[in-house]
Design a protein around this motif. Structure first.
Motif, PDB file in Angstrom:
ATOM      1  N   TYR A   1      32.232  -3.864 -21.055  1.00 40.27           N
ATOM      2  CA  TYR A   1      33.169  -2.820 -20.672  1.00 40.27           C
ATOM      3  C   TYR A   1      34.524  -3.134 -21.307  1.00 40.27           C
ATOM      4  O   TYR A   1      34.840  -4.300 -21.594  1.00 40.27           O
ATOM      5  N   TYR A   2      35.309  -2.075 -21.513  1.00 40.82           N
ATOM      6  CA  TYR A   2      36.678  -2.302 -21.949  1.00 40.82           C
ATOM      7  C   TYR A   2      37.622  -1.428 -21.114  1.00 40.82           C
ATOM      8  O   TYR A   2      37.246  -0.346 -20.678  1.00 40.82           O
ATOM      9  N   TYR A   3      38.825  -1.967 -20.897  1.00 40.17           N
ATOM     10  CA  TYR A   3      39.833  -1.274 -20.093  1.00 40.17           C
ATOM     11  C   TYR A   3      40.885  -0.675 -21.018  1.00 40.17           C
ATOM     12  O   TYR A   3      41.502  -1.389 -21.812  1.00 40.17           O
ATOM     13  N   ASP A   4      41.069   0.624 -20.918  1.00 42.28           N
ATOM     14  CA  ASP A   4      42.072   1.333 -21.717  1.00 42.28           C
ATOM     15  C   ASP A   4      43.193   1.763 -20.777  1.00 42.28           C
ATOM     16  O   ASP A   4      42.972   2.551 -19.852  1.00 42.28           O
ATOM     17  N   SER A   5      44.437   1.238 -21.022  1.00 45.96           N
ATOM     18  CA  SER A   5      45.540   1.527 -20.102  1.00 45.96           C
ATOM     19  C   SER A   5      45.914   3.004 -20.107  1.00 45.96           C
ATOM     20  O   SER A   5      46.485   3.503 -19.147  1.00 45.96           O
TER      21      SER A   5
END
Length: 539
Positions: free
Chosen positions: A125-129
């Motif tokens: 998973y990746y977190y995009d602000s």
């Protein structure tokens, strides 16, 4: 093997973090996690590693966190304390993110598994602000490894007539001898899936406690925001058992803080700035006596009090020489000591006969121009102009012993009567005029009468601050106009130039030679003294 890489960064505007999930294949204690670094932008990267229970980033319980400084490529190992269990079949995930905003970034290798999630059912998973959420990736997992110490149960008993030392006990009640937080009577953690207290019940018999939010980390909590949890307080950063903080957004506001004069209830006792208060009056002339015509104000700040006075005894707050601590100056028609009386004690007088010549007014013979007559405001050909004379104390030169104005004659002489109480005192004679430099005498003893002639030598003025305008004739420098700041400079030059342009005449300050007109003769006087850096000289 590795293939492509994924980036992690946090520049304060945009943040990209990575999370990798995995499923534990066996039961034991999580020992370490390894991940593989492909590149660093600047040789070093400050990161945060976080380990959670659960299979979806953004949920679950934080099990462990650690700050990392990464400055090498390849495999990085995060050692996990032997208090974090792994249960076979349960899901976990770890997060890699930037610790602080910076322009640096890091790239982590991805694995080349045949399909995404090749690590025991994991996913990347990746977190995009910008989206403020975790997004599932369809690409391969991160290149990582997890290590688990397998729980094998209690060791065998031994029989001994002597104490065998550390590592043995006289009972066999421990249900997990590899974990020192598991034993009969231990605290039951309701989130770790372990029978911590060895009573045969997992988690459900845990005791829940009320914890209060502590946003400012001052160990005092917000009574309005609380949670129930069975976790020990050490595992809940941002919470505390206390509920007495009255401002959880400020570290310097709590019941343990000292009250400070800042219009805030620092110690949470319901009172603002309690303590010493000062009643202060304005002190515009800064002579430490407050204006008796102005209202007072109250402050708890000694710094604010320092800008005023703690009394209102000043009868003229625009004059620093007038206050109850000043000496009465005879002859100036002022109540200098604020006792309601003017020139009290000034009986009798003594004469001061003073001779002085002003540079610009010199007539080229032996005296000065009849300036008042030339300017159209006088009738006498023997009167020159008005001057102001002060007698200054020899020890405290800011103290005026007596003062008066008079007309100096064209022969340079003026006679002034001052109070008799100045006789016998040491001091200075100070001459003021509307367009000459303030000039002081040498230190002398005042007598009855006092005769003083400035014109006989340069040294008759303090610092020899005079010009020889004829052989043996010395005069005060002309040209200090508006403002009279004890210097002849371009500000004075501007006054003369402007009056020349406007064809000014009459009794004007820029008429330096006293002929009733402002012209290039006056201009040459001020220009010459500017060139020679002329200014007042006095103690």
């Amino acid at each position: 093997m590795t293939t492509a890489s994924e980036v992690v960064f946090n520049d304060g505007f945009m943040e990209i973090s990575l999370a990798q999930t995995f499923t534990a294949a066996q039961t034991g204690m999580l020992n370490s996690i390894q991940f593989n670094v492909e590149s660093l932008s600047d040789g070093s990267f400050d990161a945060v590693f976080e380990l959670y229970s659960g299979g979806v980033p953004g949920s679950g319980t934080l099990l462990y966190s650690q700050a990392l400084t990464i400055n090498t490529l390849g495999w990085q190992t995060v050692n996990i304390p032997n208090i974090t269990p792994a249960l076979a079949g349960n899901s976990y995930y770890f997060v890699i993110k930037g610790a602080v905003p910076s322009s640096d970034f890091i790239r982590l290798w991805r694995s080349n598994g045949a399909t995404p999630g090749a690590h025991a059912g994991g996913a990347l998973y990746y977190y995009d602000s910008f989206m403020s959420t975790w997004m599932s990736s369809t690409i391969d997992d991160l290149d990582f490894r997890e290590y688990v110490n397998v729980v094998s149960g209690s060791g065998p008993a031994i029989v001994s007539c002597t104490y065998p030392g550390s590592g043995y006990s006289t009972n066999n009640l421990d249900c997990n001898d590899l974990l020192n937080t598991v034993y009969p009577g231990a605290y039951e953690n309701c989130t770790n899936g372990i029978d911590d207290n060895c009573n045969g019940i997992v988690d459900t018999d845990a005791v829940f406690y009320t914890y209060y939010q502590d946003l400012d980390f001052d160990d005092y909590g917000n009574p309005a925001v609380s949670i129930l949890s069975c976790l020990p307080i050490q595992l809940l950063p941002g919470y505390t058992t206390d509920s007495t903080d009255c401002n959880d957004n400020s570290f310097s506001v709590n019941p343990g803080y000292t009250e400070f004069c800042d219009y805030i209830d620092n110690d949470c006792d319901g009172l603002v700035d309690e303590g010493d208060f000062f009643t202060v009056w304005p002190d515009a002339d800064q002579d430490e006596y407050g204006d008796n015509q102005s209202p007072s104000f109250i402050t708890c700040s000694p710094m604010q009090a320092a800008f005023g006075a703690l009394n209102n005894l000043d009868c003229d707050d625009s004059n620093g020489d007038v206050n109850p601590g000043a000496a009465e100056v005879c002859g100036n028609a002022i109540d200098d000591d604020c006792d309601g009386l003017t020139d009290e004690g000034c009986t009798g007088g003594t004469t001061f006969n003073i001779t002085a010549i002003f540079e610009g007014y010199y007539d080229g013979i032996s005296g000065m121009q009849p300036v008042l007559l030339n300017s159209g405001i006088g009738m006498s050909s023997t009167e020159c102009d008005v001057i102001y004379v002060e007698l200054r104390d020899g020890l405290s030169t800011t103290t005026v012993l007596a003062a008066d104005s008079a007309i100096i004659n064209t022969n340079g002489q003026v006679s002034i009567t001052f109070p008799v109480n100045v006789v016998g005192q040491n001091g200075y004679i100070v001459i003021y005029h509307r367009n000459v430099i303030q000039t002081w005498s040498n230190l002398i003893m005042f007598t009855a009468p006092t005769i003083y002639n400035f014109t006989t030598a340069a040294s008759q003025a303090y610092g020899s601050n005079q010009r020889e305008i004829a052989p043996g004739v010395w005069a005060f420098y002309s040209g200090d106009l508006m403002p009279q700041d004890d210097f002849i400079d371009i500000l004075d030059q501007g006054v003369v130039d402007n009056d020349i342009s406007n064809f000014s005449s009459g009794y004007v300050v820029s008429d330096l030679n006293g002929d009733g007109f402002v012209d290039i003769v006056d201009q040459s006087i001020v220009d010459n003294n500017i060139f020679n850096f002329i200014g007042s000289v006095h103690p």
